[in-house]
Design an enzyme around this catalytic site. Structure first.
Site, PDB file in Angstrom:
ATOM      1  N   ILE C 506       0.844  -1.200   0.000  1.00 43.30           N
ATOM      2  CA  ILE C 506       0.000   0.000   0.000  1.00 43.30           C
ATOM      3  C   ILE C 506       0.875   1.243   0.000  1.00 43.30           C
ATOM      4  O   ILE C 506       0.433   2.326   0.333  1.00 43.30           O
ATOM      5  CB  ILE C 506      -0.946  -0.005   1.218  1.00 43.30           C
ATOM      6  CG1 ILE C 506      -0.147  -0.262   2.504  1.00 43.30           C
ATOM      7  CG2 ILE C 506      -2.024  -1.054   1.045  1.00 43.30           C
ATOM      8  CD1 ILE C 506      -0.954  -0.187   3.785  1.00 43.30           C
ATOM      9  N   GLY C 507       2.131   1.029  -0.372  1.00 45.15           N
ATOM     10  CA  GLY C 507       3.077   2.140  -0.384  1.00 45.15           C
ATOM     11  C   GLY C 507       4.159   1.970   0.657  1.00 45.15           C
ATOM     12  O   GLY C 507       5.164   2.658   0.637  1.00 45.15           O
ATOM     13  N   GLN C 508       3.945   1.035   1.572  1.00 46.52           N
ATOM     14  CA  GLN C 508       4.904   0.869   2.665  1.00 46.52           C
ATOM     15  C   GLN C 508       6.135   0.096   2.233  1.00 46.52           C
ATOM     16  O   GLN C 508       7.104   0.025   2.973  1.00 46.52           O
ATOM     17  CB  GLN C 508       4.217   0.211   3.876  1.00 46.52           C
ATOM     18  CG  GLN C 508       4.199  -1.321   3.888  1.00 46.52           C
ATOM     19  CD  GLN C 508       3.131  -1.934   3.017  1.00 46.52           C
ATOM     20  OE1 GLN C 508       2.851  -1.453   1.927  1.00 46.52           O
ATOM     21  NE2 GLN C 508       2.522  -3.011   3.475  1.00 46.52           N
ATOM     22  N   LYS C 750      10.397  -6.494  13.206  1.00 47.53           N
ATOM     23  CA  LYS C 750       9.018  -6.410  13.694  1.00 47.53           C
ATOM     24  C   LYS C 750       8.381  -5.130  13.157  1.00 47.53           C
ATOM     25  O   LYS C 750       8.796  -4.645  12.107  1.00 47.53           O
ATOM     26  CB  LYS C 750       8.971  -6.506  15.219  1.00 47.53           C
ATOM     27  CG  LYS C 750       9.831  -5.480  15.953  1.00 47.53           C
ATOM     28  CD  LYS C 750       9.765  -5.676  17.476  1.00 47.53           C
ATOM     29  CE  LYS C 750      10.667  -4.666  18.181  1.00 47.53           C
ATOM     30  NZ  LYS C 750      10.621  -4.780  19.641  1.00 47.53           N
ATOM     31  N   VAL C 752       7.012  -1.669  11.891  1.00 49.78           N
ATOM     32  CA  VAL C 752       7.468  -0.328  11.554  1.00 49.78           C
ATOM     33  C   VAL C 752       6.362   0.317  10.729  1.00 49.78           C
ATOM     34  O   VAL C 752       5.623  -0.381  10.042  1.00 49.78           O
ATOM     35  CB  VAL C 752       8.800  -0.333  10.771  1.00 49.78           C
ATOM     36  CG1 VAL C 752       8.645  -0.975   9.408  1.00 49.78           C
ATOM     37  CG2 VAL C 752       9.359   1.068  10.622  1.00 49.78           C
ATOM     38  N   GLY C 753       6.229   1.604  10.852  1.00 46.80           N
ATOM     39  CA  GLY C 753       5.322   2.283   9.932  1.00 46.80           C
ATOM     40  C   GLY C 753       3.979   2.639  10.510  1.00 46.80           C
ATOM     41  O   GLY C 753       3.158   3.245   9.841  1.00 46.80           O
ATOM     42  N   GLU C 754       3.715   2.271  11.752  1.00 45.27           N
ATOM     43  CA  GLU C 754       2.412   2.612  12.295  1.00 45.27           C
ATOM     44  C   GLU C 754       2.532   3.277  13.667  1.00 45.27           C
ATOM     45  O   GLU C 754       1.955   4.329  13.914  1.00 45.27           O
ATOM     46  CB  GLU C 754       1.531   1.354  12.376  1.00 45.27           C
ATOM     47  CG  GLU C 754       0.116   1.677  12.797  1.00 45.27           C
ATOM     48  CD  GLU C 754      -0.873   0.553  12.532  1.00 45.27           C
ATOM     49  OE1 GLU C 754      -0.457  -0.551  12.159  1.00 45.27           O
ATOM     50  OE2 GLU C 754      -2.078   0.798  12.710  1.00 45.27           O
TER      51      GLU C 754
END
Lengths: 331, 152, 793
Positions: C506-508, C750, C752-754
């Site tokens: 989704i872009g991540q 683990k 990342v990104g949120e």
């Protein structure tokens, strides 16, 4: 949301354009850059039967200086204004104001004429037709009530264009051509202070704005435009203040103009603040006093997302900044 | 109302009969199948639909196609030549400037115009140039880095 | 750190070039032959009874192919939450009532968008206006208008999968009106602990609804093949299997009769998980007309009718010892989920779940209420509860530090959890770098020096500076449908491999990180990995790109699939090389060699070809799978917070330096620092990109973003008036990666990104307080609020 059908007429000269406007009897509009118009059309704020383009009239794209005045064609884009050496040299505040309109992607399309003719805006009005269907039609949209004030037959939509305050400060006039011929009107008289029909053209005069004429400012002229907005691009001014000072020996205020956008249904001249400055030495205390006076001269309405109280507070701050800048007290 | 227009799209002449109420964005995406130009907001507020009109970046959703008649339009599809990526595309990809990619065509085209006009922009000038293009993924950091990497 | 060939490296995105050249196809770009265009008629009223819908004129309009209303789909119910306790309460088109402005009333499919729009205007709807309620605390009161009075039953996917431990429908708490969800969790003895505390403080914080602002508007294309009885859909989505599951239940079709096709997704941020009415309608209209149907929402519809982040009220009482040790915390959360339940019961659970791993609070009581109002629907958004609760807790902790004359940093340091801690629900922190993150962020923002410096007279002019800090944590996947991710790795006879994964990029950057995992594990190059993803027909199950599960859960599945393929490859090679002990073989750069005799090599091609020829056609296909949380049987109880939540928590410390203009109230974010414990960074460029995106979104929501509502009407449904950050707002950004090596993660990775969307809010609020000495208790911190707090207006 797509645009509804309309006819499209590319005028070869102004007479053609005026005749075409007349033919459609009010259901025809001029399209200049179209950046503001297209959004309004998508929101169904207007549903013209025809649009008249002025793209094929090259004379509307000139910027020149003649006999002590600067002439700017109404179809000059804001980018043309920004890139004009003449404007940069003689009308620096105009360049600055143009630079702060919308975003870079719109400035290469939007025109100075379109900016001058910009309709007033309101958080209840500049919405889609679906959005507006939740409420009774407001006065500006042809109904009878104002959702900001809850009063009948009134409209307090806000004038939010950036170029006009600067132009008015420079003493600009606009040339209009219509069924009855051509006229030159001081720009401040172009505006009606009526939220619903804020300028001569929107009152239905059938005219076209063709040119702006600005007396070349004297060498003692100091001018600036300070725009306050919540985000530094893709945003209208919450408040914009144009200041023009005629300073003797760099400090003594021989004349002054303070024109405010975003604070009412027309550009507002802060007359009392100006009085305060006249024949005085520009110094911090005087600036603060003038700023306070200006804040009391505006009567903003809750047609945007901030309170009138906040706007008045900001007016003083922005004016002080503008005076300091124009007076060379700050960068 | 229909009108015949002529566009020079990515160097190629296209003669089309369109409805006058079509925006340039609609003509590019629907009539010419150039879907690299994106519709993000359709009212000139996000920059996803940026194309170069005579070399200058414009929001193609806010421009009637008839007004582009006779003009040169560059879309993202026109950048890579002969299978060879444009250096801006390369830099964007290497520096992490692309996440979901929806704003990327517009960002890349604005960058092209910026660097043509000003090959040596400061960081502040870079930020100004892309101030009409919204990106929700990157926080702009790696986009700005990618553009900076193209400045000698 | 271990020296890997691809893991941890700045590998450019594998899908970057398709995106950079405009070749990537998003759902909005899908165009099928004979495609119709759908549009949806929506309610202009926040609360009304539907009396009559007349579609006659619309049906008769030339070019209209179908018009549907609630009558056509009366029985259809679905929702993000559908359990015996919380039965699905959404219908694709309103049947009896409309409950928010934008609620779907009818849908049209026509030959063009223009005709469809015209048709909508011809549908006549009679409404009986009902009294609405917009504030959750009013909606909770006795006598408030009741928004949902219908009775129906819910079934969870647990029951469908044979897990029937859950009790039958639990009676709702009837003391609270318009209750859509309730969570109550406690441990220790808070009353006793408050009595033992040296200092207690109670505060109330409030956060407004915010918008995801995915650049790609929501869209769906559906094409029904009546001969095969198969529905093909293209959706802008985060989880293809969850969407297929929702659709199969809503349409009453077997899951295998629905195929979700791959498209690129132009941003999601949590807002593309739920099944939306426009998706259902596209499918239904396609089945009805036998033609493909596309529905693309306008930006205004995206703002109004997809999902928003929950506006939340947080009341906290905290008791501490003199030295700042937290003894007790009593938290009450009220979330306004709008006209339908959305993720209400989930967010009030996650406000607890995403936050309690940060501090060790021995005595704790948490109560959450999600409440129906006549506002737009709220759903998951990046962090899903974490930003709201972390803002509140760390704002209050800063206040406590000020009250007690302590250093916030020291209080945080004293209370943070550590590696090896076992959380009250049983989750284990097998990796936890909170302390390292905290110290790293403090040093990078120059905490001690600036805190002192900003207290001097130099900082007393118009522009004042301050620094602030906050912490956050986040799951790395959880047990949610379809409960696991799987992967298939197919080797080609040229030695390259295709990865089949149900995960959505989704872009991540998941296609890239998953490719890196595959390449590293198998011993091939990144350019040798081909990704086939996001297609329910081609790919094995996947949890989807939410709950931050892709790196850990799907990553593990891919690693296992690659290992499986490699094992088969080595077996084939062993036969050729005459080796019995497979451990003697190594694979690197598409070459197999004997570790003790590196001269003896075999190419991957040779081994693969040999496998086909000598092992009865075996082409080498590796399989791998990984459960959302291997230790957990099922999803935890949302109502009681019992059960295991996640296998690994990601952590971050975030700091901010701001400059406040005390004349205008504008806050300028000068610098943001994020120190992130993501286990191990699979790709540093991607990890940093995620951090930037999080901090930008968090900063926007701290300072300027607000879905502005009056009487249920959304006043800023555009990028012009919804002020998300632009390039000019970009602060200096410093990122630190704390590698704690999560034992259960692929290569130690683990979440990342949120999570790090959450700490920046408290960091900014605390920095503003540091700068000007006043606390802003509600977000966003608008210039006007600052001037009010300063007493200037």
């Amino acid at each position: 949301m797509r645009l509804l059908e309309f006819d499209y007429f590319e005028a070869e000269n102004l007479e053609d354009a005026v005749a075409h406007l007349k033919k459609y009897n009010g259901s025809c509009q001029i399209i200049a850059g179209g950046t503001d118009l297209l959004t309004a059309l998508k929101q169904r704020l207007y549903t013209p039967a025809c649009l008249v383009s002025l793209d094929n009239i090259p004379s509307l794209k000139n910027i020149k200086e003649e006999n002590g005045a600067i002439f700017i064609g109404a179809m000059c884009t804001l980018e043309d204004i920004i890139n004009s050496e003449l404007v940069a040299k003689k009308l620096p505040a105009l360049k600055q104001a143009a630079w702060e309109v919308g975003s870079p992607l719109l400035r290469s399309l939007a025109t100075i004429g379109g900016n001058i003719c910009l309709n007033t805006r309101c958080r209840f009005y500049n919405q889609s037709s679906f959005w507006r269907s939740s409420r009774e039609k407001c006065f500006k949209a042809g109904g009878s009530i104002c959702h900001v004030t809850n009063k009948q037959e009134s409209c307090v939509a806000t004038f939010s264009a950036d170029m006009p305050p600067v132009l008015i400060a420079y003493g600009a006039s606009v040339r209009l051509i219509g069924p009855k011929g051509t006229r030159l009107l001081p720009l401040r008289q172009f505006y009606t202070d009526n939220g619903r029909f804020p300028n001569e053209i929107l009152t239905g005069s059938g005219e076209i704005l063709t040119e702006i004429e600005i007396p070349t400012p004297s060498s003692q002229t100091n001018s600036t435009y300070c725009k306050f907005r919540l985000r530094n691009s893709i945003d209208f001014p919450l408040l914009g203040i144009a200041v023009l000072l005629i300073l003797d020996k760099g400090k003594f205020c021989k004349d002054a103009r303070i024109i405010i956008t975003g604070a009412g249904s027309a550009p507002i001249e802060a007359v009392e603040a100006r009085e305060k400055l006249l024949q005085q030495e520009l110094e911090p205390q005087l600036i603060d006093a003038a700023a306070q006076i200006a804040a009391s001269e505006i009567h903003p309405m809750r047609s945007s997302f901030v309170s009138p109280r906040y706007k008045r507070e900001i007016a003083g701050v922005v004016l002080a900044e503008a005076l300091e800048k124009a007076g060379g007290i700050r960068e | 109302m229909k009108k015949k227009i002529r566009l020079i799209v990515n160097g190629e002449e296209k003669v089309l009969t369109i409805d006058v109420q079509q925006t340039l964005l609609e003509v590019l995406r629907e009539d010419l199948g150039l879907t690299g130009t994106k519709k993000g907001c359709n009212q000139g507020e996000c920059g996803a639909c940026t194309v170069l009109l005579e070399g200058k970046p414009v929001s193609s959703c806010s421009l009637l196609a008839v007004k582009a008649d006779g003009k040169a339009v560059t879309t993202i599809e026109g950048l890579a030549k002969g299978g060879q990526l444009h250096p801006i595309q390369q830099a964007f990809n290497e520096k992490g400037a692309i996440q979901c990619g929806f704003c990327s065509p517009g960002m890349i085209l604005v960058t092209k115009s910026l660097l043509e006009q000003n090959p040596n922009p400061t960081t502040a000038e870079i930020k100004e140039a892309i101030a009409g293009n919204i990106c929700r993924c990157t926080g702009y950091v790696q986009i700005i880095e990618a553009i900076r990497s193209l400045v000698p | 750190m271990t020296d890997y060939n691809f893991i941890g490296k700045r590998i450019p995105r594998v899908d970057g070039l398709a995106k950079a050249t405009g070749k990537a196809t998003y759902t909005v770009d899908v165009k099928l032959p004979g495609m119709l265009y759908g549009k949806i008629l929506r309610s202009p009223y926040p609360h009304a009874r539907l009396l009559k819908i007349d579609t006659t004129a619309a049906q008769q309009l030339p070019g209209v192919r179908a018009v549907i209303t609630g009558e056509d789909v009366r029985q259809v119910r679905y929702a993000f939450v559908d359990t015996p306790r919380y039965p699905a309460d959404e219908q694709p088109l309103a049947v009896d009532k409309v409950r928010y402005i934008g609620d779907e009333v009818a849908a049209v499919a026509a030959e063009s968008e223009a005709i469809a729009e015209k048709a909508l205007s011809l549908i006549k709807v009679e409404y009986e206006i009902l009294p609405p309620v917009f504030h959750p605390e009013e909606a909770m009161q006795e006598g408030a208008p009741v928004i949902h009075d219908e009775q129906f039953e819910g079934t969870s996917f647990w029951e469908e999968w044979g897990v029937t431990e859950q009790k039958k429908a639990v009676k709702q708490n009837s003391a609270v009106n318009n209750l859509s969800g309730h969570t109550l969790i406690s441990f220790g003895d808070i009353e006793q602990a408050f009595r033992e505390s040296d200092y207690c403080r109670e505060d109330r914080f409030e956060l407004k609804a915010t918008a995801h602002c995915q650049m790609e508007p929501h869209a769906a294309v559906a094409s029904y093949d009546p001969l095969a009885g198969k529905l093909h859909v293209w959706l802008s989505t985060m989880g293809i299997f969850l969407k297929r599951y929702f659709l199969s239940r809503a349409l009453n079709m077997p899951a295998s009769k629905i195929r979700v096709h791959h498209t690129f997704v132009g941003g999601a941020f949590g807002g593309k998980i739920d099944l939306f009415p426009y998706e259902f309608c596209a499918a239904y209209l396609s089945m009805k007309t036998g033609r493909p149907v596309k529905i693309e929402l306008d930006r205004e519809e995206v703002f109004m009718t997809t999902r928003q982040r929950h506006p939340i009220i947080v009341k906290i009482k905290t008791g501490v010892k003199k030295d700042g040790t937290i003894l007790a915390q009593d938290i009450k959360v009220i979330a306004d989920n709008g006209g339908y339940r959305g993720s209400g019961p989930v967010v009030i659970f996650l406000c607890h779940g995403f936050s309690f791993p940060v501090y060790n609070v021995p005595n704790y009581r948490y109560e959450g209420f999600s409440i129906y109002t006549n506002n737009g629907i709220r759903g998951p958004q990046r962090g899903h509860g974490a930003p709201q609760i972390r803002f509140a807790i760390d704002s209050q902790l800063d206040l406590i530090a000020r009250d007690l004359g302590l250093d916030l940093l020291e209080i945080m340091r004293k209370n943070v959890r550590k590696k090896g801690d076992v959380l009250p629900n049983g989750d284990q922190l097998n990796s936890c770098g909170l302390t390292e993150c905290l110290l790293g962020a403090a040093e990078a923002i120059n905490w001690q020096k600036k805190r002192k410096q900003f207290r001097t007279m130099e900082n007393a002019g118009r522009y004042r500076r301050g620094v602030g800090i906050s912490l956050c944590s986040m799951f790395s996947g959880a047990m949610y449908y379809p409960f696991a991710s799987a992967a298939v790795v197919k080797l080609h006879d040229d030695g390259s491999a295709t990865l089949f994964t149900g995960a959505q990029d989704i872009g991540q950057g998941s296609y890239t990180t998953l490719s890196q995992i595959l390449a590293e594990e198998l011993g091939i190059g990144i350019e040798d990995v081909h990704v086939v993803a996001g297609d329910t027909e081609l790919c094995p199950i996947d949890l989807g790109s939410f709950l931050s599960c892709t790196a850990l859960v799907t990553g593990n599945a891919v690693k296992k699939a690659a290992a499986d393929a490699k094992r088969q490859l080595l077996e084939s090679a062993a036969e050729l090389l005459g080796v019995e002990d497979l451990t003697r073989l190594k694979a690197q750069q598409k070459t197999i060699f004997l570790e003790d005799n590196p001269e003896k090599t075999l190419s991957f091609s040779q081994a693969i070809q040999a496998s086909v020829l000598k092992r009865n056609g075996n082409p080498i296909i590796g399989h791998g799978s990984y459960k959302g949380y291997p230790r957990a049987e099922r999803y935890p109880s949302l109502a009681k917070g019992k059960g295991l939540f996640t296998g690994a928590y990601g952590f971050a410390a975030q700091a901010a330096e701001v400059e406040v203009d005390t004349f205008t109230g504008k806050v300028k974010l000068l610098k943001v620092v994020t120190f992130h414990d993501c286990g191990y960074p699979l790709n540093k460029t991607i990890v940093e990109g995620q951090i930037h995106g999080c901090t930008s979104m968090g900063a926007g929501q701290a300072l300027s973003e607000e879905v502005y509502l009056e009487k249920g009407q959304l006043f800023n449904p555009s990028f012009l008036s919804y002020r998300l950050p632009i390039s000019l707002d970009t602060p200096e950004s410093i990122e630190g990666i704390v590698a704690t090596i999560e034992p259960s993660g692929p290569f130690g990775a683990k979440e990342v990104g949120e999570g790090c969307v959450a700490g920046i809010l408290g960091a900014i609020a605390n920095a503003v307080h540091d700068a000007v000495g006043v606390r802003i208790y509600s977000l966003p911190i608008t210039p006007e609020k600052v001037l009010r707090a300063l007493g200037r207006i």
